[in-house]
Enzyme design. Structure first.
Site, PDB file in Angstrom:
ATOM      1  N   SER A  90       0.845  -1.201   0.000  1.00 17.94           N
ATOM      2  CA  SER A  90       0.000   0.000   0.000  1.00 17.94           C
ATOM      3  C   SER A  90       0.878   1.248   0.000  1.00 17.94           C
ATOM      4  CB  SER A  90      -0.872   0.044   1.257  1.00 17.94           C
ATOM      5  OG  SER A  90      -1.606  -1.138   1.401  1.00 17.94           O
ATOM      6  N   GLU A 100       0.356  -0.922  15.381  1.00 22.60           N
ATOM      7  CA  GLU A 100      -0.468  -0.727  14.177  1.00 22.60           C
ATOM      8  C   GLU A 100      -1.849  -1.355  14.362  1.00 22.60           C
ATOM      9  OE1 GLU A 100      -2.449  -1.950  10.647  1.00 22.60           O
ATOM     10  OE2 GLU A 100      -1.214  -3.406  11.678  1.00 22.60           O
ATOM     11  N   THR A 132      -3.834 -12.174   7.992  1.00 23.70           N
ATOM     12  CA  THR A 132      -5.248 -12.572   7.869  1.00 23.70           C
ATOM     13  C   THR A 132      -5.819 -12.983   9.229  1.00 23.70           C
ATOM     14  OG1 THR A 132      -4.879 -14.924   7.514  1.00 23.70           O
ATOM     15  CG2 THR A 132      -4.764 -13.517   5.555  1.00 23.70           C
ATOM     16  N   ASN A 133      -7.141 -13.041   9.274  1.00 23.49           N
ATOM     17  CA  ASN A 133      -7.776 -13.412  10.544  1.00 23.49           C
ATOM     18  C   ASN A 133      -7.457 -14.850  10.950  1.00 23.49           C
ATOM     19  OD1 ASN A 133      -8.670 -10.861  10.639  1.00 23.49           O
ATOM     20  ND2 ASN A 133     -10.858 -11.334  10.673  1.00 23.49           N
TER      21      ASN A 133
HETATM   22  C1  LIG Z   1      -5.540  -4.253   0.133  1.00 18.08           C
HETATM   23  C2  LIG Z   1      -4.307  -4.890   0.722  1.00 18.08           C
HETATM   24  C3  LIG Z   1      -3.292  -4.080   1.234  1.00 18.08           C
HETATM   25  C4  LIG Z   1      -2.104  -4.653   1.706  1.00 18.08           C
HETATM   26  N1  LIG Z   1      -1.075  -3.835   2.128  1.00 18.08           N
HETATM   27  C5  LIG Z   1       0.127  -4.388   2.453  1.00 18.08           C
HETATM   28  C6  LIG Z   1       1.269  -3.546   2.739  1.00 18.08           C
HETATM   29  O1  LIG Z   1       1.181  -2.313   2.734  1.00 18.08           O
HETATM   30  N2  LIG Z   1       2.469  -4.146   3.009  1.00 18.08           N
HETATM   31  C7  LIG Z   1       2.624  -5.504   3.020  1.00 18.08           C
HETATM   32  O2  LIG Z   1       3.736  -5.970   3.264  1.00 18.08           O
HETATM   33  N3  LIG Z   1       1.561  -6.326   2.742  1.00 18.08           N
HETATM   34  C8  LIG Z   1       0.330  -5.800   2.459  1.00 18.08           C
HETATM   35  N4  LIG Z   1      -0.751  -6.619   2.153  1.00 18.08           N
HETATM   36  C9  LIG Z   1      -0.547  -8.058   2.123  1.00 18.08           C
HETATM   37  C10 LIG Z   1      -1.275  -8.806   3.224  1.00 18.08           C
HETATM   38  O3  LIG Z   1      -0.663  -8.593   4.470  1.00 18.08           O
HETATM   39  C11 LIG Z   1      -1.290 -10.283   2.795  1.00 18.08           C
HETATM   40  O4  LIG Z   1      -2.187 -10.377   1.701  1.00 18.08           O
HETATM   41  C12 LIG Z   1      -1.731 -11.200   3.891  1.00 18.08           C
HETATM   42  O5  LIG Z   1      -0.749 -11.255   4.887  1.00 18.08           O
HETATM   43  C13 LIG Z   1      -2.020 -12.624   3.380  1.00 18.08           C
HETATM   44  O6  LIG Z   1      -1.024 -13.102   2.550  1.00 18.08           O
HETATM   45  P1  LIG Z   1      -1.415 -13.800   1.161  1.00 18.08           P
HETATM   46  O7  LIG Z   1      -2.313 -12.870   0.434  1.00 18.08           O
HETATM   47  O8  LIG Z   1      -0.166 -14.223   0.480  1.00 18.08           O
HETATM   48  O9  LIG Z   1      -2.282 -15.060   1.551  1.00 18.08           O
HETATM   49  P2  LIG Z   1      -1.780 -16.547   1.842  1.00 18.08           P
HETATM   50  O10 LIG Z   1      -0.712 -16.521   2.862  1.00 18.08           O
HETATM   51  O11 LIG Z   1      -1.480 -17.204   0.545  1.00 18.08           O
HETATM   52  O12 LIG Z   1      -3.066 -17.198   2.487  1.00 18.08           O
HETATM   53  C14 LIG Z   1      -4.150 -17.717   1.709  1.00 18.08           C
HETATM   54  C15 LIG Z   1      -5.220 -18.212   2.658  1.00 18.08           C
HETATM   55  O13 LIG Z   1      -4.703 -19.264   3.508  1.00 18.08           O
HETATM   56  C16 LIG Z   1      -4.857 -18.927   4.879  1.00 18.08           C
HETATM   57  N5  LIG Z   1      -3.672 -19.361   5.625  1.00 18.08           N
HETATM   58  C17 LIG Z   1      -2.374 -19.220   5.257  1.00 18.08           C
HETATM   59  N6  LIG Z   1      -1.553 -19.705   6.208  1.00 18.08           N
HETATM   60  C18 LIG Z   1      -2.345 -20.154   7.216  1.00 18.08           C
HETATM   61  C19 LIG Z   1      -2.093 -20.749   8.488  1.00 18.08           C
HETATM   62  N7  LIG Z   1      -0.852 -20.965   8.936  1.00 18.08           N
HETATM   63  N8  LIG Z   1      -3.155 -21.061   9.269  1.00 18.08           N
HETATM   64  C20 LIG Z   1      -4.424 -20.846   8.847  1.00 18.08           C
HETATM   65  N9  LIG Z   1      -4.721 -20.289   7.640  1.00 18.08           N
HETATM   66  C21 LIG Z   1      -3.706 -19.940   6.841  1.00 18.08           C
HETATM   67  C22 LIG Z   1      -4.974 -17.410   4.904  1.00 18.08           C
HETATM   68  O14 LIG Z   1      -5.697 -16.959   6.027  1.00 18.08           O
HETATM   69  C23 LIG Z   1      -5.713 -17.120   3.607  1.00 18.08           C
HETATM   70  O15 LIG Z   1      -7.089 -17.273   3.805  1.00 18.08           O
HETATM   71  C24 LIG Z   1      -1.963  -6.065   1.717  1.00 18.08           C
HETATM   72  C25 LIG Z   1      -3.009  -6.876   1.243  1.00 18.08           C
HETATM   73  C26 LIG Z   1      -4.165  -6.312   0.753  1.00 18.08           C
HETATM   74  C27 LIG Z   1      -5.254  -7.217   0.234  1.00 18.08           C
END
Ligand SMILES: Cc1cc2nc3c(=O)[nH]c(=O)nc-3n(C[C@H](O)[C@H](O)[C@H](O)COP(=O)(O)OP(=O)(O)OC[C@H]3O[C@@H](n4cnc5c(N)ncnc54)[C@H](O)[C@@H]3O)c2cc1C
Length: 385
Positions: A159, A241, A367-368
């Site tokens: 972001s 944060e 994520t939650n």
């Molecule tokens: C609008 C937006 C703004 C963002 N801004 C930033 C930013 O400024 N800087 C930055 O660094 N990142 C940013 N992010 C990234 C965000 O933090 C990640 O998208 C998030 O941490 C999830 O990573 P992923 O999308 O790779 O999902 P994945 O890790 O691929 O997860 C996919 C699914 O699997 C689940 N999952 C994965 N691992 C586990 C586990 N161990 N236990 C249970 N469930 C699990 C997740 O909950 C999710 O539902 C942003 C994301 C969005 C959508």
């Protein structure tokens, strides 16, 4: 925790409320659609002119020496006014707050005054294509070359990178060290040669970015904190944060609740809605009060040096799930008119927008599912598997 704010904090609330009442004009709300994440340069400048960027920093660095609980007051009021605070957290918590927590005196002198003046915007780059929830699996490398680090890799979903003067970037400085031990933090200039930023357009109009580091040379004095200790450093930043963002979002949800209550009550009076259907909305009110207290509690814990990641996780879970619930309850009450987007929609399209944006609140910042895992392990002491 003392749930009663001091007279000084109440006075500060009134001051922020009065500012927001004037600065968040109907025209501004039309422009932003009421999105609290929107970045509006002149609004950011006006907040800076009031001395409210970095409010909690020591005065010598351009702050007002206020406390984390004061910050919660600030965020809650700004949230209630639907003030566009885009880049505020990226600049003051991720870049500025990290420098306060583990930066050197020369870094404080160089960066903090400029952030407080509204002249320097920050963002935070952690996530990578192969390192999202498992963020410590990051592969972006920083190799020492004389008095520079050379950075190569790719970050996604970042972001505000398109606006950032400084991107706090998590890098791997020691690939041979353990997963968590080899990570460091660098303050990378937004205009560094070899750095490129391209947009990714996500849910509810939120722009994020792909940031590519191609042999980016970063002066070694831009290392933030201790080399190899970046992951531990970040845990402090995440805690703050998650609690501050809660105060802001909960403030904005209170505003939506209030407006929704007025709209739904009008439907009841017009004979189009059974009064009993308001019960879910009243439940939301109770949950909002709880979420508000949780966000204040987290800031109070931070103020007393007792903040933990599981406390922050509770805040993040509560606020994001409440956002989705309030949007769902609102749409259920008002029916299809609630689904109309933009200024012609009911409540200026805020219900429809919140329904989509709730997915962002649930996903970003860890994520939650990940927050639940944190709670299970750190809060309840359950085993990892
Ligand atoms: C609008 C937006 C703004 C963002 N801004 C930033 C930013 O400024 N800087 C930055 O660094 N990142 C940013 N992010 C990234 C965000 O933090 C990640 O998208 C998030 O941490 C999830 O990573 P992923 O999308 O790779 O999902 P994945 O890790 O691929 O997860 C996919 C699914 O699997 C689940 N999952 C994965 N691992 C586990 C586990 N161990 N236990 C249970 N469930 C699990 C997740 O909950 C999710 O539902 C942003 C994301 C969005 C959508």
């Amino acid at each position: 925790m003392d749930v009663v704010l001091t007279p000084e904090q109440e006075a500060f609330r009134q001051e922020v409320r009065a500012f927001a009442a004037e600065a968040v004009t109907p025209e501004l709300l039309r422009r932003t659609g009421g999105a609290i994440e929107a970045f509006v340069p002149e609004f950011h400048r006006a907040v800076a002119d009031h001395g409210w960027i970095g409010v909690q920093w020591p005065r010598e660095y351009g702050g007002q020496g206020r406390t984390p609980v004061d910050m919660a007051v600030f965020f809650e009021e700004m949230g209630r006014a639907l003030a566009p605070l885009g880049r505020y957290v990226g600049s003051t918590v991720f870049v500025g707050g990290s420098i306060i927590s583990y930066g050197r005196p020369d870094q404080r002198a160089e960066f903090l005054g400029r952030i407080a003046a509204g002249d320097l915007l920050g963002s935070f780059a952690l996530t990578e294509p192969e390192a999202g929830s498992d963020a410590a699996a990051l592969r972006t490398t920083a190799v020492r070359d004389g008095d520079h680090y050379v950075v190569d890799g790719e970050k996604v979903f970042i972001s505000g990178a398109e606006l950032a003067d400084c991107i706090l970037t998590a890098v791997r400085t020691d690939p041979a060290a353990g997963k968590y031990a080899g990570i460091s933090l660098l303050l990378v200039p937004g205009d560094a040669p070899g750095l490129s930023v391209r947009p990714l357009h996500t849910v509810a109009g939120l722009r994020v970015n792909v940031v590519v580091y191609d042999g980016v040379r970063v002066p070694a004095d831009r290392l933030l904190g201790t080399e190899g200790n970046g992951w531990a450093h970040l845990q402090t930043t995440f805690g703050l944060e998650r609690s501050l963002s809660s105060a802001q979002l909960v403030g904005s949800l209170f505003r939506l609740y209030r407006d929704l209550h007025v709209a739904a009550t009008a439907e009841v009076h017009a004979g189009r809605l059974e009064p009993a259907r308001l019960a879910d909305l009243h439940d939301c009110r109770a949950e909002l009060e709880a979420a508000r207290l949780l966000s204040y509690r987290a800031c109070w814990l931070d103020q007393n040096g007792a903040m933990t990641l599981d406390e922050a996780a509770v805040c993040k879970l509560t606020r994001s799930e409440l956002a989705l619930r309030l949007a769902t309850v609102g749409l259920d009450l008002l029916g299809e008119v609630g689904l109309v987007a933009g200024p012609d929609g009911v409540l200026g399209g805020r219900l429809e927008a919140l329904y989509r944006r709730a997915q962002f609140y649930i996903t970003a910042g860890g994520t939650n599912d990940i927050q639940r895992g944190l709670l299970a392990q750190r809060g309840l002491g359950l085993p990892r598997r």
